[in-house]
Enzyme design. Structure first.
Site, PDB file in Angstrom:
ATOM      1  N   LYS A  83      15.042  26.996  21.809  1.00  0.00           N
ATOM      2  CA  LYS A  83      15.644  28.347  21.612  1.00  0.00           C
ATOM      3  C   LYS A  83      16.802  28.606  20.461  1.00  0.00           C
ATOM      4  CE  LYS A  83      13.765  29.715  23.984  1.00  0.00           C
ATOM      5  NZ  LYS A  83      12.054  29.886  23.799  1.00  0.00           N
ATOM      6  N   CYS A  84      16.742  27.876  19.497  1.00  0.00           N
ATOM      7  CA  CYS A  84      17.708  27.880  18.406  1.00  0.00           C
ATOM      8  C   CYS A  84      16.970  28.734  17.325  1.00  0.00           C
ATOM      9  CB  CYS A  84      18.107  26.578  17.911  1.00  0.00           C
ATOM     10  SG  CYS A  84      19.438  25.946  19.018  1.00  0.00           S
ATOM     11  N   THR A  86      13.150  28.350  16.521  1.00  0.00           N
ATOM     12  CA  THR A  86      12.094  27.582  16.280  1.00  0.00           C
ATOM     13  C   THR A  86      10.884  28.375  15.751  1.00  0.00           C
ATOM     14  OG1 THR A  86      12.469  26.259  18.092  1.00  0.00           O
ATOM     15  CG2 THR A  86      10.683  25.710  16.973  1.00  0.00           C
ATOM     16  N   TRP A  88      11.038  31.556  14.604  1.00  0.00           N
ATOM     17  CA  TRP A  88      11.314  32.156  13.288  1.00  0.00           C
ATOM     18  C   TRP A  88      11.242  31.142  12.053  1.00  0.00           C
ATOM     19  CZ3 TRP A  88      16.862  34.327  11.586  1.00  0.00           C
ATOM     20  CH2 TRP A  88      16.847  35.245  10.626  1.00  0.00           C
ATOM     21  N   HIS A 145      11.357  19.120  18.587  1.00  0.00           N
ATOM     22  CA  HIS A 145      12.819  19.302  19.080  1.00  0.00           C
ATOM     23  C   HIS A 145      13.540  17.905  19.124  1.00  0.00           C
ATOM     24  CE1 HIS A 145      12.008  23.368  19.696  1.00  0.00           C
ATOM     25  NE2 HIS A 145      11.173  23.322  20.789  1.00  0.00           N
ATOM     26  N   ARG A 301      12.558  37.781  22.267  1.00  0.00           N
ATOM     27  CA  ARG A 301      13.103  38.453  23.400  1.00  0.00           C
ATOM     28  C   ARG A 301      14.197  39.515  22.586  1.00  0.00           C
ATOM     29  NH1 ARG A 301      18.275  38.208  26.094  1.00  0.00           N
ATOM     30  NH2 ARG A 301      18.800  36.758  24.515  1.00  0.00           N
ATOM     31  N   LYS A 302      15.084  39.205  22.065  1.00  0.00           N
ATOM     32  CA  LYS A 302      16.129  40.022  21.658  1.00  0.00           C
ATOM     33  C   LYS A 302      16.014  39.918  19.887  1.00  0.00           C
ATOM     34  CE  LYS A 302      18.791  42.367  24.841  1.00  0.00           C
ATOM     35  NZ  LYS A 302      20.250  42.577  25.282  1.00  0.00           N
ATOM     36  N   GLY A 303      16.306  38.645  19.754  1.00  0.00           N
ATOM     37  CA  GLY A 303      16.357  38.327  18.241  1.00  0.00           C
ATOM     38  C   GLY A 303      17.707  38.529  17.686  1.00  0.00           C
TER      39      GLY A 303
HETATM   40  P1  PAP Z   1      11.364  27.356  21.185  1.00  0.00           P
HETATM   41  O1  PAP Z   1      12.306  26.582  20.623  1.00  0.00           O
HETATM   42  O2  PAP Z   1      11.266  27.581  22.614  1.00  0.00           O
HETATM   43  O3  PAP Z   1      10.095  27.607  20.326  1.00  0.00           O
HETATM   44  P2  PAP Z   1      12.733  29.534  19.576  1.00  0.00           P
HETATM   45  O4  PAP Z   1      11.639  30.199  18.792  1.00  0.00           O
HETATM   46  O5  PAP Z   1      13.636  28.861  19.308  1.00  0.00           O
HETATM   47  O6  PAP Z   1      11.989  28.839  20.911  1.00  0.00           O
HETATM   48  O7  PAP Z   1      13.676  30.667  20.692  1.00  0.00           O
HETATM   49  C1  PAP Z   1      13.256  32.065  20.646  1.00  0.00           C
HETATM   50  C2  PAP Z   1      14.252  32.784  20.317  1.00  0.00           C
HETATM   51  O8  PAP Z   1      14.202  33.140  18.800  1.00  0.00           O
HETATM   52  C3  PAP Z   1      14.438  34.107  20.884  1.00  0.00           C
HETATM   53  O9  PAP Z   1      15.865  34.356  20.743  1.00  0.00           O
HETATM   54  P3  PAP Z   1      16.542  35.284  22.107  1.00  0.00           P
HETATM   55  O10 PAP Z   1      16.019  34.809  23.443  1.00  0.00           O
HETATM   56  O11 PAP Z   1      18.214  35.233  21.860  1.00  0.00           O
HETATM   57  O12 PAP Z   1      15.973  36.636  21.624  1.00  0.00           O
HETATM   58  C4  PAP Z   1      13.608  34.972  20.157  1.00  0.00           C
HETATM   59  O13 PAP Z   1      14.102  36.451  20.193  1.00  0.00           O
HETATM   60  C5  PAP Z   1      14.128  34.504  18.628  1.00  0.00           C
HETATM   61  N1  PAP Z   1      13.179  34.991  17.638  1.00  0.00           N
HETATM   62  C6  PAP Z   1      11.977  34.792  17.711  1.00  0.00           C
HETATM   63  N2  PAP Z   1      11.308  35.414  16.686  1.00  0.00           N
HETATM   64  C7  PAP Z   1      12.419  35.663  15.793  1.00  0.00           C
HETATM   65  C8  PAP Z   1      12.433  36.269  14.507  1.00  0.00           C
HETATM   66  N3  PAP Z   1      11.398  36.486  13.771  1.00  0.00           N
HETATM   67  N4  PAP Z   1      13.606  36.647  13.901  1.00  0.00           N
HETATM   68  C9  PAP Z   1      14.737  36.273  14.661  1.00  0.00           C
HETATM   69  N5  PAP Z   1      14.819  35.841  15.871  1.00  0.00           N
HETATM   70  C10 PAP Z   1      13.588  35.455  16.369  1.00  0.00           C
END
Ligand code: PAP
Length: 335
Positions: A83-84, A86, A88, A145, A301-303
């Site tokens: 959730k940090c 990944t 992206w 992770h 989710r929100k990013g």
């Molecule tokens: P994971 O470690 O389970 O693979 P991970 O991708 O780290 O998950 O977490 C998803 C977070 O990255 C989400 O954050 P939020 O819940 O605070 O919104 C997700 O929205 C965010 N995320 C995914 N894709 C992008 C992107 N392209 N740019 C910025 N943030 C992103």
């Protein structure tokens, strides 16, 4: 002959599996894991191994990959705590390292989920049933992770490049809670509980601060091998983030690429807005077992930086900040 550590749980806290024993077969592993401390609270119980907390299946895999994953010198490992950022980081690194192969108009990320294009070392990746690491062509782009201290020791001796992406712990916790409640059927964990557990260092792959600190310290000691990045910094200047990543990964942007706006194209393709507009990231998913279903969309989710303010109080934010500050004291890493 494979064997599990026989002495005690304490042994597992002090020695690395790659250091002192040949890795166990799966059944022996299960027996070994059943001797470790377990605690409930998140959607599934977590097991403590060498101060870190893992889901049972993850820990089994982490111990197994010590044997099955053979690092190559040119491996690139994208490391995060869950959730940090990944998803992206996978999109960015994949696009940067493959930019001579694919045009932006006809790019794999337009039809493939970012989680599909970079396999995890220790987790069955979304959309990939089984990865034979040995058959992947070099240079391999892999994700993990795992704490850096649990990566097979050859990743260090072979000089693999590691990019570590971390994020403000408050936003990470909010993202974790939403993910947990969405992915696991019947899970409805309240923020107060998640907050207390996280503050104790009890979270999947946590303690949060130890995970960051290990990578941070290694990035200071081995700057050519470990690049430490923050989600918030990339967000505030993504073009610079792309440049930095490309340079570290050994494929710096050329002058021609700079003037033709390649970094901007990478940023646009990998942006939250572009990725969430694509059908592949909106529909479909996989059954991850254990009552968990991973929708492709759940990784978006929100990013946004600072969304924690919508989910926890100012006092909670200050409390978590002060815990993290204390835990990271003296190492130079701040959030
Ligand atoms: P994971 O470690 O389970 O693979 P991970 O991708 O780290 O998950 O977490 C998803 C977070 O990255 C989400 O954050 P939020 O819940 O605070 O919104 C997700 O929205 C965010 N995320 C995914 N894709 C992008 C992107 N392209 N740019 C910025 N943030 C992103």
């Amino acid at each position: 002959m494979a064997h599990v550590p026989s002495d005690s749980v304490q042994e597992s806290v002090t020695k690395s599996p790659s250091e002192d024993h040949v890795l166990p077969k799966e059944t022996q592993l299960k027996d070994f894991i059943s001797t470790l401390p377990a605690r409930e609270g998140w959607s599934t119980p977590l097991i403590q191994y060498k101060k870190y907390w893992f889901r049972r299946q993850m820990l089994e895999k982490i111990l197994l990959v010590q044997d099955t994953y053979k690092p190559r010198t040119d491996d690139i490992i994208l490391a995060t705590q869950p959730k940090c950022g990944t998803t992206w980081l996978k999109a960015l690194a994949f696009t940067i390292t493959n930019r001579s192969r694919y045009s932006f108009a006809d790019h794999p990320l337009l039809t493939l989920h970012p989680q599909h294009v970079v396999p995890f070392i220790e987790i069955r990746s979304l959309g990939m049933d089984h990865i034979e690491f040995e058959t992947l062509p070099s240079p391999r782009l892999l994700a993990t992770h795992m704490p850096i201290s649990m990566l097979p020791s050859d990743t260090r001796s072979r000089g693999c490049r590691i990019v570590y992406l971390c994020q403000d712990p408050k936003d990470t916790l909010v993202s974790r809670l939403h993910f947990e409640n969405k992915v696991v059927k019947g899970c409805n964990l309240p923020m107060d509980n998640a907050f207390s557990m996280f503050c104790e260092g009890f979270s999947p792959y946590g303690p949060f601060w130890d995970h960051c600190r290990e990578y941070w310290e290694d990035s200071l000691a081995r700057p050519n091998n470990v690049l430490f990045m923050k989600y918030e910094e990339i967000m505030s200047d993504p073009v610079q983030g792309v440049r930095e990543l490309a340079k570290f990964l050994g494929v710096p942007l050329t002058e021609e690429e700079e003037s033709s706006g390649v970094a901007e194209e990478v940023v646009k393709l990998c942006s939250f807005e572009t990725l969430t507009s694509l059908q592949v990231n909106q529909v479909g998913g996989v059954d991850a077992g254990n009552k968990a279903y991973l929708d492709n969309s759940v990784f978006f989710r929100k990013g946004k930086v600072g969304d924690w303010t919508n989910h926890m109080s100012q006092e909670m934010g200050e409390k978590l900040d002060s815990i993290v500050q204390l835990k990271l004291q003296g190492c130079g890493l701040v959030f």
